[in-house]
Design a protein around this motif. Structure first.
Motif, mmCIF file in Angstrom:
data_model
loop_
_atom_site.group_PDB
_atom_site.id
_atom_site.type_symbol
_atom_site.label_atom_id
_atom_site.label_comp_id
_atom_site.label_asym_id
_atom_site.label_seq_id
_atom_site.Cartn_x
_atom_site.Cartn_y
_atom_site.Cartn_z
ATOM 1 N N ILE A 201 9.192 -9.180 3.955
ATOM 2 C CA ILE A 201 9.801 -8.308 4.951
ATOM 3 C C ILE A 201 10.204 -7.006 4.259
ATOM 4 C CG2 ILE A 201 11.786 -8.018 6.484
ATOM 5 C CD1 ILE A 201 11.405 -10.902 7.350
ATOM 6 N N THR A 202 9.559 -5.914 4.650
ATOM 7 C CA THR A 202 9.829 -4.620 4.008
ATOM 8 C C THR A 202 10.453 -3.631 4.993
ATOM 9 O OG1 THR A 202 7.654 -3.720 4.552
ATOM 10 C CG2 THR A 202 7.842 -4.874 2.450
ATOM 11 N N ARG A 203 10.521 -4.016 6.280
ATOM 12 C CA ARG A 203 11.158 -3.156 7.281
ATOM 13 C C ARG A 203 10.580 -1.741 7.306
ATOM 14 N NH1 ARG A 203 16.222 -4.698 9.272
ATOM 15 N NH2 ARG A 203 15.903 -6.875 9.724
ATOM 16 N N LEU A 204 9.277 -1.645 7.260
ATOM 17 C CA LEU A 204 8.651 -0.323 7.291
ATOM 18 C C LEU A 204 9.097 0.463 8.525
ATOM 19 C CD1 LEU A 204 6.674 1.688 6.061
ATOM 20 C CD2 LEU A 204 4.831 0.556 7.304
ATOM 21 N N GLY A 205 9.331 -0.260 9.612
ATOM 22 C CA GLY A 205 9.654 0.416 10.871
ATOM 23 C C GLY A 205 11.126 0.766 11.054
ATOM 24 N N ARG A 206 11.925 0.508 10.003
ATOM 25 C CA ARG A 206 13.356 0.786 10.147
ATOM 26 C C ARG A 206 13.588 2.267 10.441
ATOM 27 N NH1 ARG A 206 16.746 2.449 6.535
ATOM 28 N NH2 ARG A 206 15.153 2.184 4.953
ATOM 29 N N GLY A 207 14.236 2.540 11.559
ATOM 30 C CA GLY A 207 14.599 3.911 11.888
ATOM 31 C C GLY A 207 13.519 4.720 12.601
ATOM 32 N N VAL A 208 12.310 4.179 12.701
ATOM 33 C CA VAL A 208 11.235 4.948 13.343
ATOM 34 C C VAL A 208 11.603 5.306 14.788
ATOM 35 C CG1 VAL A 208 8.842 4.850 14.170
ATOM 36 C CG2 VAL A 208 9.400 4.041 11.888
ATOM 37 N N GLU A 209 12.267 4.357 15.435
ATOM 38 C CA GLU A 209 12.689 4.567 16.819
ATOM 39 C C GLU A 209 13.497 5.860 16.954
ATOM 40 O OE1 GLU A 209 13.657 3.040 20.865
ATOM 41 O OE2 GLU A 209 12.041 2.714 19.454
ATOM 42 N N ALA A 210 14.385 6.096 15.988
ATOM 43 C CA ALA A 210 15.273 7.259 16.062
ATOM 44 C C ALA A 210 14.649 8.519 15.461
ATOM 45 C CB ALA A 210 16.589 6.947 15.343
ATOM 46 N N THR A 211 13.941 8.373 14.321
ATOM 47 C CA THR A 211 13.494 9.560 13.585
ATOM 48 C C THR A 211 12.037 9.932 13.855
ATOM 49 O OG1 THR A 211 12.726 8.250 11.700
ATOM 50 C CG2 THR A 211 15.033 8.955 11.662
ATOM 51 N N GLY A 212 11.231 8.955 14.281
ATOM 52 C CA GLY A 212 9.814 9.219 14.498
ATOM 53 C C GLY A 212 8.977 9.218 13.234
ATOM 54 N N VAL A 213 9.636 8.975 12.063
ATOM 55 C CA VAL A 213 8.871 8.912 10.813
ATOM 56 C C VAL A 213 9.218 7.641 10.041
ATOM 57 C CG1 VAL A 213 8.637 11.412 10.525
ATOM 58 C CG2 VAL A 213 10.600 10.228 9.514
ATOM 59 N N LEU A 214 8.299 7.233 9.145
ATOM 60 C CA LEU A 214 8.534 6.100 8.259
ATOM 61 C C LEU A 214 9.476 6.566 7.146
ATOM 62 C CD1 LEU A 214 4.773 5.070 7.994
ATOM 63 C CD2 LEU A 214 6.499 3.977 9.445
ATOM 64 N N ALA A 215 10.562 5.827 6.919
ATOM 65 C CA ALA A 215 11.548 6.218 5.899
ATOM 66 C C ALA A 215 10.933 6.098 4.508
ATOM 67 C CB ALA A 215 12.778 5.322 6.010
ATOM 68 N N PRO A 216 11.186 7.089 3.608
ATOM 69 C CA PRO A 216 10.555 7.098 2.289
ATOM 70 C C PRO A 216 10.797 5.825 1.477
ATOM 71 C CG PRO A 216 11.671 9.184 2.691
ATOM 72 C CD PRO A 216 12.012 8.294 3.843
ATOM 73 N N ASP A 217 12.011 5.276 1.496
ATOM 74 C CA ASP A 217 12.261 4.071 0.678
ATOM 75 C C ASP A 217 11.504 2.866 1.256
ATOM 76 O OD1 ASP A 217 13.960 4.119 2.906
ATOM 77 O OD2 ASP A 217 15.412 2.781 1.960
ATOM 78 N N ALA A 218 11.473 2.756 2.567
ATOM 79 C CA ALA A 218 10.741 1.640 3.188
ATOM 80 C C ALA A 218 9.245 1.785 2.920
ATOM 81 C CB ALA A 218 11.003 1.605 4.688
ATOM 82 N N LEU A 219 8.778 3.018 2.926
ATOM 83 C CA LEU A 219 7.367 3.304 2.668
ATOM 84 C C LEU A 219 7.005 2.909 1.232
ATOM 85 C CD1 LEU A 219 4.988 4.519 4.222
ATOM 86 C CD2 LEU A 219 5.778 6.782 3.555
ATOM 87 N N ALA A 220 7.856 3.284 0.281
ATOM 88 C CA ALA A 220 7.602 2.959 -1.135
ATOM 89 C C ALA A 220 7.589 1.451 -1.346
ATOM 90 C CB ALA A 220 8.665 3.608 -2.020
ATOM 91 N N ARG A 221 8.550 0.752 -0.746
ATOM 92 C CA ARG A 221 8.647 -0.706 -0.864
ATOM 93 C C ARG A 221 7.379 -1.358 -0.297
ATOM 94 N NH1 ARG A 221 13.784 -0.644 1.272
ATOM 95 N NH2 ARG A 221 13.018 -1.160 3.348
ATOM 96 N N THR A 222 6.936 -0.860 0.834
ATOM 97 C CA THR A 222 5.780 -1.436 1.512
ATOM 98 C C THR A 222 4.497 -1.192 0.716
ATOM 99 O OG1 THR A 222 6.879 -1.056 3.612
ATOM 100 C CG2 THR A 222 4.521 -1.487 3.703
#
Ligand code: ZN
Length: 472
Positions: A201-222
Motif C-alpha cells: 500500500i503506497t497511497r499514490l492517490g492520497r490527496g489527488v481528490e483535493a490537489t489534482g496531482v500525485l503527491a511527490p512523496d507518494a510518487l517516489a514510494r510507488t
C-alpha cells in the motif's frame, strides 16, 4: 521493537507446510512467499526482521526451493565465494555494485523495522560476499544485485519443466500497488501457475481528490515499489510486463511522471485504464473459472478511488457496467472527519453511497444477477475477519461466502474503532485500517439495496484480468 507486520499477517497454510518440508524443520521466523517455481512451490521467502523470540533476523530473503539451493551450493563448492571476494578487492566498479546491493538490502529490510537498517546487507555482511544463496534470493525477490545476477546466469533454469511465455502484470490503484507473475497454463483452458503475487500500500492517490496531482512523496514510494516489482518479474523470466493504472493516476495532472517510470522499469507503455475497461477486467478476473450455471453474475469492485458495478451472463465476458468515482479512500478523505467516525460522518457516508447506488441501479441490471461476486481488499479483509483468521490466508478466503449479517456486524464493529485499533487487527493490511469503514459501508449498502443475503468473495480481480488478457 516493531515486528514485520506483513510477514505475520499474510501466509497460506499450504505454504507453511511446504516451507517446513523444504527446510526440514519448523521455520523460526514469520515469513511470506515472494517467488515460486513452476508448480507453485516456494522459491524465495521474505522473513520478518525478528524471529519468534524477538531476536534480530538479518537474512530477509531466503532461498527455499531445494533444487535451487543445491544448484547454488554447487557454484559455491567450486570456490566462487573466495574468487568473487578477490574480485571485490581489486575491481572498483564491481565493489561499488556489491556495496549498493548491501545498502538496498538493508533499506528494504528497514521498510518494516527502521532499526533493522543497521544490521548490514546481503547475507548479514557489510563488505564483500558471504553467501551466494542470499544474493540469488535477493535478486529473485526484486533486488538490484550484481552477484545475484551472476549466480542466475550459472544456475538457471533450475527446473527443466519450467515453461516459456511467462508474463507479469502490475495494477496501480489509488491505494495499493500489486504484482502478479504467472506461467501460462500447462494445458489450454487451465489456470496459469502463479509465480509471484504481492501488494504494497503506497497511497499514490492520497490527496489527488483535493490537489489534482500525485503527491511527490507518494510518487517516489510507488516508483520504488514498481522498480522492484519489475526486477522481480524479469528475474522470474517474465518477457512482458504490463502496467495498468486506474482511478488515481487516471485523474492526476502529473501522471506523465509515473508513465515515464513505467517506460524505464517495465519497458512498456503505461496503460491508463478507463472505467469501462476496468469494469470488464474486474469481471474477467472475478468470474474466470466459475461454473456457468451460477450466472448471471454481478461483480462489485470496491477500490480506493472508484467502484465498478458489472453484470454478465456467464463467467469471463462482462455485459453492462458502470464505473463510479466512489471509493474507500475518496469517501474517507471527503466525508470522515472524526476518529472513530462520528454519527454524522457515518450518515454522510451512507447518503453519498445511496446517491451513487441510484446511478448504478439505473445503469446496470444488478437485480437480474444470481451470484454476487465481491473482489478487492475491502471484501477479502472483511471475510478474513468474519472467518476469524489469525493471519491472512488467501486460500481460505478465495471463493468463500460472506453473509450480509456478518458484513453488517463487522461494519458496526469497525466503525466503533479508532484508526489505530483497526490497523492493529491481525488480518488488516498496513494502510487499509483507516479506509475500510467506508469500503465496508459500500458493500453493506449494496447487499441491502439489491437484496443479496450473501456474496462470493474473490481473491482474483482486475490484476488477474490484466494477466488473463495478456495470455489470451
Ligand atoms: Zn523449485
Amino acid at each position: 521493537m516493531s515486528p514485520d507486520p506483513i510477514a505475520q499477517r499474510e501466509l497460506r497454510d499450504a505454504d507453511l507446510v511446504a516451507v517446513r518440508g523444504q527446510l526440514g524443520r519448523e521455520p523460526t521466523t514469520p515469513f511470506t512467499v515472494v517467488a515460486r517455481c513452476t508448480g507453485g512451490h516456494p522459491l524465495v521467502i521474505r522473513n520478518a526482521t525478528r524471529d519468534a523470540h524477538g531476536d534480530p533476523f538479518p537474512t530477509t530473503y531466503w532461498l527455499t526451493c531445494p533444487d535451487a539451493v543445491r544448484a547454488v551450493a554447487r557454484v559455491e563448492s567450486e570456490g566462487w565465494i573466495a574468487r568473487l571476494n578477490e574480485r571485490y578487492e581489486r575491481d572498483g566498479e564491481f565493489r561499488v555494485h556489491v556495496d549498493a546491493a548491501h545498502a538496498s538490502y538493508a533499506r528494504d529490510r528497514a521498510r518494516d523495522d527502521p532499526e533493522a537498517q543497521g544490521w548490514a546487507g546481503v547475507g548479514g555482511t557489510r563488505r564483500g560476499l558471504k553467501c551466494l544463496h542470499a544474493h540469488y534470493a535477493f535478486r529473485l525477490a526484486g533486488g538490484d544485485d550484481v552477484v545475484g545476477a551472476w549466480v542466475a546466469e550459472r544456475v538457471e533454469p533450475v527446473h527443466r519443466a519450467q515453461r516459456g511465455g511467462r508474463v507479469a502484470a502490475i495494477d496501480q490503484g489509488t491505494n495499493s500497488c500489486r504484482l502478479l507473475v504467472v506461467e501460462p497454463p500447462s494445458e489450454p483452458g487451465g489456470a496459469p501457475d502463479e509465480l509471484a503475487r504481492d501488494m504494497v500500500i503506497t497511497r499514490l492517490g492520497r490527496g489527488v481528490e483535493a490537489t489534482g496531482v500525485l503527491a511527490p512523496d507518494a510518487l517516489a514510494r510507488t516508483i520504488d515499489v514498481l522498480a522492484a516489482y519489475c526486477r522481480r518479474a524479469r528475474a522470474l523470466g517474465a518477457g512482458h510486463i504490463r502496467v495498468g493504472a486506474t482511478s488515481a493516476v487516471r485523474d492526476a495532472a502529473n501522471r506523465n511522471v509515473f508513465a515515464e517510470a513505467v517506460r524505464l522499469h517495465a519497458g512498456s507503455e503505461l496503460e491508463v485504464i478507463d472505467g469501462p475497461h476496468e469494469a470488464s477486467l474486474s469481471y474477467l478476473g472475478g468470474t474466470g473459472g466459475l461454473k456457468a450455471e451460477m450466472g448471471p453474475f454481478f461483480v462489485l469492485d470496491i477500490g480506493g478511488g472508484s467502484t465498478e458495478f458489472v453484470v454478465g451472463a456467464g463467467p469471463g465476458v462482462a455485459g453492462q457496467a458502470l464505473s463510479t468515482r466512489m471509493g474507500s479512500v475518496r469517501l474517507t478523505e471527503r466525508l470522515v472527519a472524526d476518529d472513530p467516525p462520528s454519527r454524522r460522518d457515518l450518515l454522510a457516508l451512507e447518503a453519498e453511497i445511496e446517491r451513487v447506488l441510484d446511478e448504478a441501479e439505473a445503469a446496470v441490471p444488478i437485480r437480474t444477477a444470481r451470484t454476487f461476486v465481491s473482489v478487492a481488499g475491502t471484501a477479502t479483509t472483511l471475510q478474513a475477519m468474519s472467518l476469524g483468521l489469525g493471519r491472512y490466508d488467501p486460500d481460505r478466503i478465495h471463493r468463500s461466502w460472506l453473509t450480509l449479517r456478518d458484513a453488517e456486524r463487522l461494519l458496526a464493529e469497525l466503525a466503533r474503532m479508532t484508526n489505530a485499533e483497526r490497523a492493529a487487527i491481525a488480518v488488516m493490511a498496513p494502510g487499509r485500517g483507516d479506509v475500510i469503514v467506508a469500503g465496508a459501508a459500500i458493500l453493506v449498502a449494496v447487499m441491502r439495496r439489491f437484496g443479496f443475503d450473501r456474496t462470493l468473495v474473490s481473491e482474483t480481480d482486475i490484476l488477474d484480468g490484466l494477466v488473463l488478457e495478456l495470455l489470451a
